[in-house]
Write a protein that holds these residues in place. Structure first.
Motif, mmCIF file in Angstrom:
data_model
loop_
_atom_site.group_PDB
_atom_site.id
_atom_site.type_symbol
_atom_site.label_atom_id
_atom_site.label_comp_id
_atom_site.label_asym_id
_atom_site.label_seq_id
_atom_site.Cartn_x
_atom_site.Cartn_y
_atom_site.Cartn_z
ATOM 1 N N ARG A 85 1.085 -1.271 -0.011
ATOM 2 C CA ARG A 85 0.018 0.023 0.145
ATOM 3 C C ARG A 85 0.901 1.278 0.140
ATOM 4 O O ARG A 85 0.560 2.155 -0.535
ATOM 5 N N GLY A 86 1.983 1.087 0.938
ATOM 6 C CA GLY A 86 2.793 2.597 1.024
ATOM 7 C C GLY A 86 3.719 2.647 -0.600
ATOM 8 O O GLY A 86 3.712 3.642 -1.070
ATOM 9 N N ALA A 87 4.136 1.321 -1.148
ATOM 10 C CA ALA A 87 4.541 1.507 -2.294
ATOM 11 C C ALA A 87 3.612 1.990 -3.381
ATOM 12 O O ALA A 87 3.803 2.854 -4.377
ATOM 13 N N GLY A 88 2.440 1.559 -3.564
ATOM 14 C CA GLY A 88 1.373 2.129 -4.422
ATOM 15 C C GLY A 88 1.039 3.668 -4.185
ATOM 16 O O GLY A 88 0.883 4.383 -5.048
ATOM 17 N N CYS A 89 0.967 4.200 -2.864
ATOM 18 C CA CYS A 89 0.760 5.610 -2.614
ATOM 19 C C CYS A 89 1.781 6.293 -3.256
ATOM 20 O O CYS A 89 1.887 7.349 -3.837
ATOM 21 N N THR A 90 3.266 5.790 -3.064
ATOM 22 C CA THR A 90 4.342 6.698 -3.537
ATOM 23 C C THR A 90 4.299 6.543 -4.982
ATOM 24 O O THR A 90 4.400 7.522 -5.771
ATOM 25 N N TRP A 91 3.957 5.386 -5.528
ATOM 26 C CA TRP A 91 3.924 5.296 -7.150
ATOM 27 C C TRP A 91 2.939 6.530 -7.585
ATOM 28 O O TRP A 91 3.106 7.146 -8.385
ATOM 29 N N ASN A 92 1.665 6.332 -6.859
ATOM 30 C CA ASN A 92 0.500 7.132 -7.323
ATOM 31 C C ASN A 92 1.025 8.950 -7.028
ATOM 32 O O ASN A 92 0.698 9.457 -7.853
ATOM 33 N N ASP A 93 1.694 9.035 -6.079
ATOM 34 C CA ASP A 93 2.169 10.500 -5.755
ATOM 35 C C ASP A 93 3.237 10.815 -6.819
ATOM 36 O O ASP A 93 3.242 12.031 -7.035
ATOM 37 N N LEU A 94 4.009 9.911 -7.418
ATOM 38 C CA LEU A 94 5.145 10.398 -8.299
ATOM 39 C C LEU A 94 4.288 10.452 -9.612
ATOM 40 O O LEU A 94 4.489 11.612 -10.498
ATOM 41 N N VAL A 95 3.136 9.875 -10.017
ATOM 42 C CA VAL A 95 2.554 9.887 -11.398
ATOM 43 C C VAL A 95 1.459 11.276 -11.241
ATOM 44 O O VAL A 95 1.615 12.043 -12.108
ATOM 45 N N ASP A 96 1.013 11.577 -10.056
ATOM 46 C CA ASP A 96 0.025 12.398 -9.790
ATOM 47 C C ASP A 96 0.667 13.973 -9.297
ATOM 48 O O ASP A 96 0.121 14.726 -8.994
ATOM 49 N N ARG A 97 2.015 14.118 -9.187
ATOM 50 C CA ARG A 97 2.450 15.349 -8.486
ATOM 51 C C ARG A 97 2.151 16.540 -9.156
ATOM 52 O O ARG A 97 2.005 17.451 -8.175
ATOM 53 N N ASP A 98 1.887 16.570 -10.534
ATOM 54 C CA ASP A 98 1.238 17.982 -10.922
ATOM 55 C C ASP A 98 -0.105 18.066 -10.622
ATOM 56 O O ASP A 98 -0.507 19.193 -10.422
ATOM 57 N N ILE A 99 -1.093 17.228 -10.472
ATOM 58 C CA ILE A 99 -2.385 17.175 -10.198
ATOM 59 C C ILE A 99 -2.505 17.629 -8.666
ATOM 60 O O ILE A 99 -3.249 18.476 -8.402
ATOM 61 N N ASP A 100 -1.530 16.899 -7.963
ATOM 62 C CA ASP A 100 -1.422 16.927 -6.373
ATOM 63 C C ASP A 100 -1.190 18.538 -6.134
ATOM 64 O O ASP A 100 -1.768 19.132 -5.147
#
Length: 316
Positions: A85-100
Motif C-alpha cells: 500500500r505504501g509503495a502504491g501510494c508512492t507510485w501514485n504520488d509520483l505519477v500525480d505530482r502535478d495534479i496534487d
C-alpha cells in the motif's frame, strides 16, 4: 481550489494527514516525510487492501475443514499489505505530482511540496517493493506468479482518472487481488469461490472509494480528474445500493460455493447491515462525513472476517 504559484508549502506538514499520529511524533524528523508519502498515519488504506486477503484465507480454511487460517499467512499478508500500500501510494504520488500540486487537499504532500525529491521517492518506492518481495517469496510458486500478475493493474491505475469515469473500478481490480491470493496461499490452487469473492470485493471497493472521492469532486472538476463520484453525482446513493447489493450477492455466492456454516452467514448479514448503514448515512456534500463512512469499512471488514473465523472455530 487551485493553488497559486506564489503560495509556499507549509514546511513539514501535509494538509490531509492525520494529526498527532505516531508517524509524526515518534519518528525522526528526516523520516516523517517518507511516512506521510507511504500514508503510514492513515492505516485505513492497508486495512482495505488486507481484508480481501484475510477473507479469502479464512474462507479457504473453512472450506477445507480447518478451524482457522494459518496465522503465519495472516501475518505475512499484513506486512505485505502495509508495504505494498505504501509503495502504491508512492507510485501514485509520483505519477500525480502535478495534479496534487493544483489541489488544495494534496498540494502540501511530500513530493509536490518538495519535502521529498523525485529521486528519493523512487528509492523509497524500491525499498517498499523489496519488502513486498521478501514477503512474496515465502509462498508457493503458484501464489508468487498469481501475485506478480497483478502488477500491471497496479501500474496503470494512477492514469485511469485521466481517461475514464471509472478509475474506482481499476482500484477495485488491484485492491481486491488478495481475494485470489488468500485462497491460493492456503490451498495452492484457485477455485470458483475465490473468483466470485474477488468480483464482490471489486464492487465493494468501487462503492467505498466513490464515497471517498466525493471529498475532492470540486477540485477534481477544476483539474480534469474523473471519478465515479463525479459521474454518479446526485444519484450516488442509488448507485451504492446497486454496487453494495451486488457485492453482498457475490460474497453470498462465494460462501455457498465454499460450503460455509451458519456463523459465516451471520457475519455476512452483519456486513450487509453495515453497508446499508453507510448508504443511509451518506451525505455527498459533507466531506468529513464521507471520510468517516469510508474509514468505517475497516469495521465492515472485521465483521465479515469474524464470522468466517467463528465458523471455522465451531469445528473445535
Amino acid at each position: 481550489m487551485i493553488a497559486r504559484p506564489s503560495e509556499p508549502p507549509s514546511a513539514g506538514t501535509v494538509a490531509d494527514a492525520e494529526r498527532g499520529h505516531w508517524a509524526d511524533t515518534l519518528l525522526p524528523r528526516a523520516v516523517r516525510p517518507y511516512a506521510r508519502l507511504a500514508r503510514w498515519e492513515r492505516p485505513i488504506g492497508w486495512w482495505l487492501l488486507l481484508w480481501p486477503c484475510w477473507w479469502s484465507a479464512a474462507l479457504a480454511a473453512d472450506a477445507a475443514g480447518r478451524p482457522w487460517p494459518k496465522p503465519l499467512h495472516l501475518a505475512l499478508f499484513m506486512i505485505g499489505a502495509i508495504a505494498m500500500r505504501g509503495a502504491g501510494c508512492t507510485w501514485n504520488d509520483l505519477v500525480d505530482r502535478d495534479i496534487d500540486a493544483a489541489v488544495a487537499r494534496t498540494r502540501s504532500r511530500p513530493i509536490p511540496s518538495g519535502q521529498v525529491s523525485i529521486r528519493a521517492a523512487w528509492a523509497f518506492l524500491g525499498l517498499q517493493a523489496l519488502v513486498g518481495l521478501v514477503v512474496l517469496v515465502q509462498f508457493d510458486r503458484f501464489t508468487i506468479v498469481l501475485c506478480l500478475s497483478s502488477l500491471g493493474i497496479v501500474a496503470i491505475y494512477p492514469f485511469m482518472k485521466r481517461i475514464t469515469d471509472w478509475p474506482q473500478a481499476f482500484l477495485g481490480l488491484a485492491f481486491s487481488w488478495g481475494a485470489l491470493v488468500g485462497w491460493s496461499a492456503a490451498l495452492q490452487r484457485l477455485d470458483v469461490a475465490p473468483v466470485v469473492l474477488y468480483l464482490g470485493c471489486i464492487l465493494w471497493t468501487i462503492g467505498y472509494d466513490t464515497i471517498y472521492a466525493h471529498q475532492d469532486k470540486e477540485d477534481d472538476a477544476i483539474v480534469g480528474v474523473r471519478s465515479t463520484a463525479r459521474f454518479f453525482a446526485g444519484a450516488t446513493r442509488r448507485w451504492l445500493v446497486g454496487l453494495y447489493g451486488a457485492a453482498i450477492l457475490c460474497h453470498a455466492g462465494a460462501f455457498a460455493l465454499a460450503g460455509v456454516g451458519l456463523l459465516a452467514w451471520i457475519g455476512l448479514a452483519g456486513f450487509a447491515l453495515h453497508l446499508a448503514w453507510q448508504v443511509i448515512r451518506l451525505d455527498i456534500d459533507d466531506p468529513d462525513a464521507c471520510l468517516a463512512l469510508f474509514r468505517a469499512n475497516r469495521w465492515a471488514g472485521w465483521i465479515l472476517f469474524a464470522g468466517l473465523v467463528a465458523d471455522g472455530l465451531r469445528r473445535l
